[in-house]
Design an enzyme around this catalytic site. Structure first.
Site, PDB file in Angstrom:
ATOM      1  N   GLY A  67      -9.045   4.164   6.908  1.00  0.00           N
ATOM      2  CA  GLY A  67      -8.727   5.579   7.085  1.00  0.00           C
ATOM      3  C   GLY A  67      -7.253   5.868   7.295  1.00  0.00           C
ATOM      4  O   GLY A  67      -6.757   6.893   6.859  1.00  0.00           O
ATOM      5  N   PHE A  68      -6.551   4.933   7.946  1.00  0.00           N
ATOM      6  CA  PHE A  68      -5.161   5.200   8.286  1.00  0.00           C
ATOM      7  C   PHE A  68      -4.313   3.937   8.205  1.00  0.00           C
ATOM      8  O   PHE A  68      -4.817   2.843   8.479  1.00  0.00           O
ATOM      9  CB  PHE A  68      -5.064   5.785   9.706  1.00  0.00           C
ATOM     10  N   GLY A  69      -3.049   4.122   7.856  1.00  0.00           N
ATOM     11  CA  GLY A  69      -2.101   3.019   7.905  1.00  0.00           C
ATOM     12  C   GLY A  69      -1.563   2.858   9.317  1.00  0.00           C
ATOM     13  O   GLY A  69      -1.794   3.700  10.190  1.00  0.00           O
TER      14      GLY A  69
ATOM     15  N   ASP B  80      -6.855  -6.261   4.388  1.00  0.00           N
ATOM     16  CA  ASP B  80      -6.187  -4.960   4.362  1.00  0.00           C
ATOM     17  C   ASP B  80      -6.266  -4.340   5.756  1.00  0.00           C
ATOM     18  O   ASP B  80      -7.357  -4.128   6.275  1.00  0.00           O
ATOM     19  CB  ASP B  80      -6.893  -4.068   3.325  1.00  0.00           C
ATOM     20  N   GLY B  81      -5.084  -4.072   6.322  1.00  0.00           N
ATOM     21  CA  GLY B  81      -5.019  -3.392   7.614  1.00  0.00           C
ATOM     22  C   GLY B  81      -4.291  -4.222   8.658  1.00  0.00           C
ATOM     23  O   GLY B  81      -4.756  -5.297   9.041  1.00  0.00           O
ATOM     24  N   GLY B  82      -3.119  -3.752   9.057  1.00  0.00           N
ATOM     25  CA  GLY B  82      -2.364  -4.439  10.103  1.00  0.00           C
ATOM     26  C   GLY B  82      -1.758  -5.757   9.665  1.00  0.00           C
ATOM     27  O   GLY B  82      -1.377  -6.574  10.508  1.00  0.00           O
TER      28      GLY B  82
ATOM     29  N   HIS C  22      -1.208  -1.260  -4.229  1.00  0.00           N
ATOM     30  CA  HIS C  22      -2.485  -0.897  -3.611  1.00  0.00           C
ATOM     31  C   HIS C  22      -2.541   0.624  -3.414  1.00  0.00           C
ATOM     32  O   HIS C  22      -1.682   1.207  -2.752  1.00  0.00           O
ATOM     33  CB  HIS C  22      -2.601  -1.628  -2.270  1.00  0.00           C
TER      34      HIS C  22
ATOM     35  N   ASP D  39      -4.701   3.709  -2.048  1.00  0.00           N
ATOM     36  CA  ASP D  39      -5.813   4.075  -1.161  1.00  0.00           C
ATOM     37  C   ASP D  39      -6.334   5.459  -1.490  1.00  0.00           C
ATOM     38  O   ASP D  39      -5.643   6.465  -1.291  1.00  0.00           O
ATOM     39  CB  ASP D  39      -5.346   4.034   0.298  1.00  0.00           C
TER      40      ASP D  39
ATOM     41  N   SER E 259       0.843  -1.196   0.000  1.00  0.00           N
ATOM     42  CA  SER E 259       0.000   0.000   0.000  1.00  0.00           C
ATOM     43  C   SER E 259       0.873   1.239   0.000  1.00  0.00           C
ATOM     44  O   SER E 259       1.664   1.459   0.927  1.00  0.00           O
ATOM     45  CB  SER E 259      -0.902   0.012   1.233  1.00  0.00           C
TER      46      SER E 259
ATOM     47  N   HIS F 203      -8.269   1.131  -4.061  1.00  0.00           N
ATOM     48  CA  HIS F 203      -9.210   0.922  -2.962  1.00  0.00           C
ATOM     49  C   HIS F 203      -9.879   2.254  -2.672  1.00  0.00           C
ATOM     50  O   HIS F 203      -9.265   3.154  -2.103  1.00  0.00           O
ATOM     51  CB  HIS F 203      -8.416   0.394  -1.745  1.00  0.00           C
TER      52      HIS F 203
ATOM     53  N   MET G  85     -11.837  -5.682   5.458  1.00  0.00           N
ATOM     54  CA  MET G  85     -10.965  -4.773   6.197  1.00  0.00           C
ATOM     55  C   MET G  85     -10.656  -5.376   7.570  1.00  0.00           C
ATOM     56  O   MET G  85     -11.568  -5.793   8.286  1.00  0.00           O
ATOM     57  CB  MET G  85     -11.639  -3.409   6.380  1.00  0.00           C
TER      58      MET G  85
ATOM     59  N   MET H  71      -8.934   8.267  -0.564  1.00  0.00           N
ATOM     60  CA  MET H  71      -9.778   8.703   0.567  1.00  0.00           C
ATOM     61  C   MET H  71     -10.272  10.119   0.309  1.00  0.00           C
ATOM     62  O   MET H  71      -9.506  10.972  -0.135  1.00  0.00           O
ATOM     63  CB  MET H  71      -8.973   8.676   1.866  1.00  0.00           C
TER      64      MET H  71
ATOM     65  N   MET I 107     -12.066   4.559  -0.762  1.00  0.00           N
ATOM     66  CA  MET I 107     -12.758   4.845   0.506  1.00  0.00           C
ATOM     67  C   MET I 107     -13.417   6.203   0.349  1.00  0.00           C
ATOM     68  O   MET I 107     -12.979   7.208   0.908  1.00  0.00           O
ATOM     69  CB  MET I 107     -11.740   4.816   1.656  1.00  0.00           C
TER      70      MET I 107
END
Ligand code: DX5
Ligand code: ZN
Length: 227
Positions: free
Chosen positions: A139-141, A172-174, A30, A32, A7, A63, A134, A34, A65
């Site tokens: 919203g945030f990395g 996606d995320g963490g 990826h 993002d 990402s 992606h 998700m 937003m 958002m």
């Protein structure tokens, strides 16, 4: 084989072409998008996607958002995205939108926030090329992986098997070296990683390591053995 999608949210936005080059060998990049309405953060839009598509050979996984993806998502296909993901929470007509994305020549993908269940969308899955679950609030990395999403990944993999679908399952995320195996075991086969890739000293090596971990965990998984 597992796909790793770095990402660029965690990359240096002033040097995006070089940052794409730094993860050569990745399956997708990826991106993002937003809009500061669907999520409380603002990133980039169509002109940046157009430039990035020209600057790299790695296909773009956008992606979105954003609010009103029905209006905007098709324009990301025209901008050069190979895959476009919209959030079901924001889409007015997800089936029509998925068909439009496919008709324009990109892979159609739908994302679910952590609080959105998969079950209401079982009948809609054949319209999609990928489903994104998700594993943080979008919203945030750099946020912590939500382990409580693992049962949803598993139930989605069961639905894919039940209907015998060619549907990719993205998380996606963490996602990092310490969480990717759990995702793969539960049923994910496409992995977005921001901070775990761009926070590493050697981003390309981080991609290879993540892919290796996911491949090994996925090969032994319950869902892979059935194939
Ligand atoms: C978050 C974005 C993610 C983000 C992931 O809303 O959708 O793609 O970049 O970042 P990490 O991998 O650091 O959690
Ligand atoms: Zn994302």
């Amino acid at each position: 084989m597992a796909q790793i999608n770095p990402s660029i949210l965690s990359a240096d936005f002033a040097r995006l072409a070089e940052e794409a080059e730094a993860v050569r060998g990745s399956d997708w990049l990826h991106v993002d998008v937003m809009d500061n309405h669907f999520v409380p953060n603002l990133t980039l839009g169509i002109p940046v996607v157009e430039s990035l598509a020209r600057a790299t050979d790695i296909p773009l996984d956008c992606h979105l958002m954003i609010e009103d993806p029905d209006r905007w998502a098709p324009q990301y296909v025209e901008a050069g995205a190979g895959s476009v993901t919209f959030h079901v929470e924001a889409a007015a007509a997800p089936v029509r939108l998925a068909r439009e994305i496919r008709a324009k020549g990109a892979r159609a993908s739908m994302a679910l926030k952590p609080g959105t269940p998969i079950e209401p969308y079982e009948d809609l899955l054949p319209e999609l090329d990928m489903l994104l679950i998700m594993t943080v609030e979008p919203g945030f990395g750099g946020q912590a992986f939500l382990d409580i999403m693992l049962p949803k990944i598993r139930r989605t993999r069961e639905l894919i098997a039940k209907h015998d679908l060619e549907l990719w399952l993205q998380v996606d995320g963490g996602v990092s070296a310490s969480t990717i195996e759990r995702c793969a075991e539960a049923g994910a086969d496409v992995f977005v990683a921001g901070s775990a890739v761009y926070g590493a000293e050697d981003p390309a090596e981080a991609v290879r390591r993540l892919r290796d971990l996911a491949d090994k965990a996925g090969a032994d998984a319950w869902w892979a053995c059935e194939h």
